[in-house]
Design an enzyme around this catalytic site. Structure first.
Site, mmCIF file in Angstrom:
data_model
loop_
_atom_site.group_PDB
_atom_site.id
_atom_site.type_symbol
_atom_site.label_atom_id
_atom_site.label_comp_id
_atom_site.label_asym_id
_atom_site.label_seq_id
_atom_site.Cartn_x
_atom_site.Cartn_y
_atom_site.Cartn_z
ATOM 1 N N LYS A 1 -12.602 -0.527 -2.601
ATOM 2 C CA LYS A 1 -13.283 0.549 -3.350
ATOM 3 C C LYS A 1 -12.318 1.224 -4.333
ATOM 4 O O LYS A 1 -12.739 1.734 -5.369
ATOM 5 C CB LYS A 1 -13.950 1.558 -2.402
ATOM 6 N N THR B 1 -15.415 7.735 -4.526
ATOM 7 C CA THR B 1 -14.248 7.524 -5.383
ATOM 8 C C THR B 1 -14.628 7.170 -6.821
ATOM 9 O O THR B 1 -13.889 7.467 -7.748
ATOM 10 C CB THR B 1 -13.340 6.437 -4.752
HETATM 11 O O1 LIG Z 1 -9.549 7.605 -0.617
HETATM 12 C C1 LIG Z 1 -9.820 8.664 -1.118
HETATM 13 C C2 LIG Z 1 -11.087 9.365 -0.854
HETATM 14 O O2 LIG Z 1 -11.800 8.797 0.196
HETATM 15 C C3 LIG Z 1 -8.871 9.260 -2.076
HETATM 16 O O3 LIG Z 1 -9.000 8.597 -3.269
HETATM 17 P P1 LIG Z 1 -7.815 8.525 -4.327
HETATM 18 O O4 LIG Z 1 -6.656 7.843 -3.646
HETATM 19 O O5 LIG Z 1 -8.379 7.748 -5.455
HETATM 20 O O6 LIG Z 1 -7.472 9.933 -4.713
#
Ligand SMILES: O=C(CO)COP(=O)(O)O
Ligand SMILES: NC(=O)C1=CN([C@@H]2O[C@H](COP(=O)(O)OP(=O)(O)OC[C@H]3O[C@@H](n4cnc5c(N)ncnc54)[C@H](OP(=O)(O)O)[C@@H]3O)[C@@H](O)[C@H]2O)C=CC1
Length: 321
Positions: free
Chosen positions: A186, A243
């Site tokens: 993801k 995300t």
């Molecule tokens: O995994 C995350 C939210 O579930 C955090 O996402 P990021 O690492 O893109 O900030």
């Protein structure tokens, strides 16, 4: 049960805060002695998680051996650092319940957190904690639901009980492969979603990208042994939605900067960058079509421009959904 958190970044600090608020004793390990001393006296991690007070029951230390005495250890370091950390500190860590919190695939080995843990620490109980949850939301005590995956379901149930709070709700699965691939993949799609938005292609294009990205996530994960229901759950679909649609996400913001042609702070943790390349390699070996991951990997390495990436995706042959 005493809990140790290894890695005093945004996520490790947030988990320590959330568990300590429920009265748990939590040891938090920061690798840098100066940083550990500062956190222990100032009771704040202003660099990684600003504005959040550490409860009294969090004790911060740079001595891994003392923090590793806890029964449960959460490994909250970036994916590309995890194998090195486990190997370096194997003597202190082997035999514990080791819960990977990183979302990614190790570029050098093509492995996810639980396999890395199992290989480095063969007597440990490997598990993974993943799912839609920003560190800042957890630290503020906002409701979140995550997936706890452990191959040994009885141990998984113990861990689920020990790490759940009234607002941090853990769902359980024994499908470690599906949970970790969902979390890793993801992030790659979130970079692509950021590119789409940064390049001004619009919300409809982002929805198309997310849907085709989810198809791509399923293709690779199912080929590697994941269960479809895990991919449709919190650790896959749930985290994909969060995300790809929030500017709180570093992966999304990194993609957005790429799409706009702007610079991005290289010290920010962006797990999807290395993981795009790792999953492209895994997919290539198995003959699996991963156009979005391939595109993100090429953009990260500056092998193609955003305009070339978009026209390549749009020029793919029309086919059945
Ligand atoms: O995994 C995350 C939210 O579930 C955090 O996402 P990021 O690492 O893109 O900030
Ligand atoms: N932030 C979030 O909202 C969420 C993050 N995650 C996942 O958690 C993982 C960690 O992310 P996050 O905490 O946000 O990242 P941060 O960038 O905030 O922090 C990373 C931390 O890891 C430490 N670190 C890096 N390398 C090592 C090493 N070799 N040994 C020990 N410590 C090391 C850093 O220490 P130093 O400061 O000394 O460099 C820093 O404290 C990622 O895989 C991410 O996907 C999962 C869910 C939510």
């Amino acid at each position: 049960m005493k809990i140790g958190v290894l890695g005093a970044g945004a996520f490790g600090t947030a988990l320590a805060v959330a568990l300590a608020r429920e009265g748990q004793e939590v040891g938090l390990w920061a690798r840098d002695p100066d940083q550990a001393a500062r956190l222990q006296t100032e009771r704040r991690n202003e660099r990684r998680l600003p504005g959040v007070d550490l409860p009294e029951t969090v004790s911060v230390s740079a001595e891994i051996a003392s923090v590793a005495q806890a029964e449960i250890l959460l490994l909250a370091v970036p994916m590309q650092q995890m194998a090195g950390l486990l190997i370096q500190h194997r003597a202190a860590l082997d035999g514990r319940a080791l819960i990977g919190c990183a979302k990614g695939i190790d570029l050098a080995s093509g492995r996810g957190p639980t396999q890395i843990i199992g290989e480095a620490c063969p007597k440990a109980v490997p598990a993974i904690l993943t799912g839609p949850s920003f560190a800042a939301d957890i630290a503020r005590g906002l409701p979140t639901a995550l997936t706890l995956a452990c191959g040994d379901d009885a141990r998984g149930e113990e861990l689920q009980g020990a790490l759940s709070t009234p607002v941090l709700r853990l769902y359980r699965t024994s499908d470690t492969v599906g949970a970790e691939l969902g979390g890793a993949l993801k992030n790659v799609v979130a970079i692509a979603a950021g590119v789409v938005m940064g390049a001004g292609l619009g919300d409809s294009a982002r929805a198309a990208l997310m849907t085709r990205g989810f198809a791509e996530m399923n293709r690779l994960a199912l080929a590697l042994g994941a269960r479809a229901e895990t991919l449709s759950g919190l650790s896959g679909f749930g985290d994909l939605v969060l995300t790809c649609t929030s500017t709180q996400s570093r992966n999304f913001r990194f993609g957005h900067a790429l799409g706009k042609g702007e610079a991005f702070d290289p010290s920010t943790t962006v797990e999807g960058a290395a993981t795009a390349k790792a999953v492209s390699q895994l997919a290539k070996k198995r003959g699996i079509d991963m156009p979005i991951a391939n595109m993100v990997g090429a953009l990260v390495d500056r092998n193609i421009t955003v305009a070339e990436a978009v026209s390549t995706l749009l020029a793919r042959p029309l086919r059945k959904e």
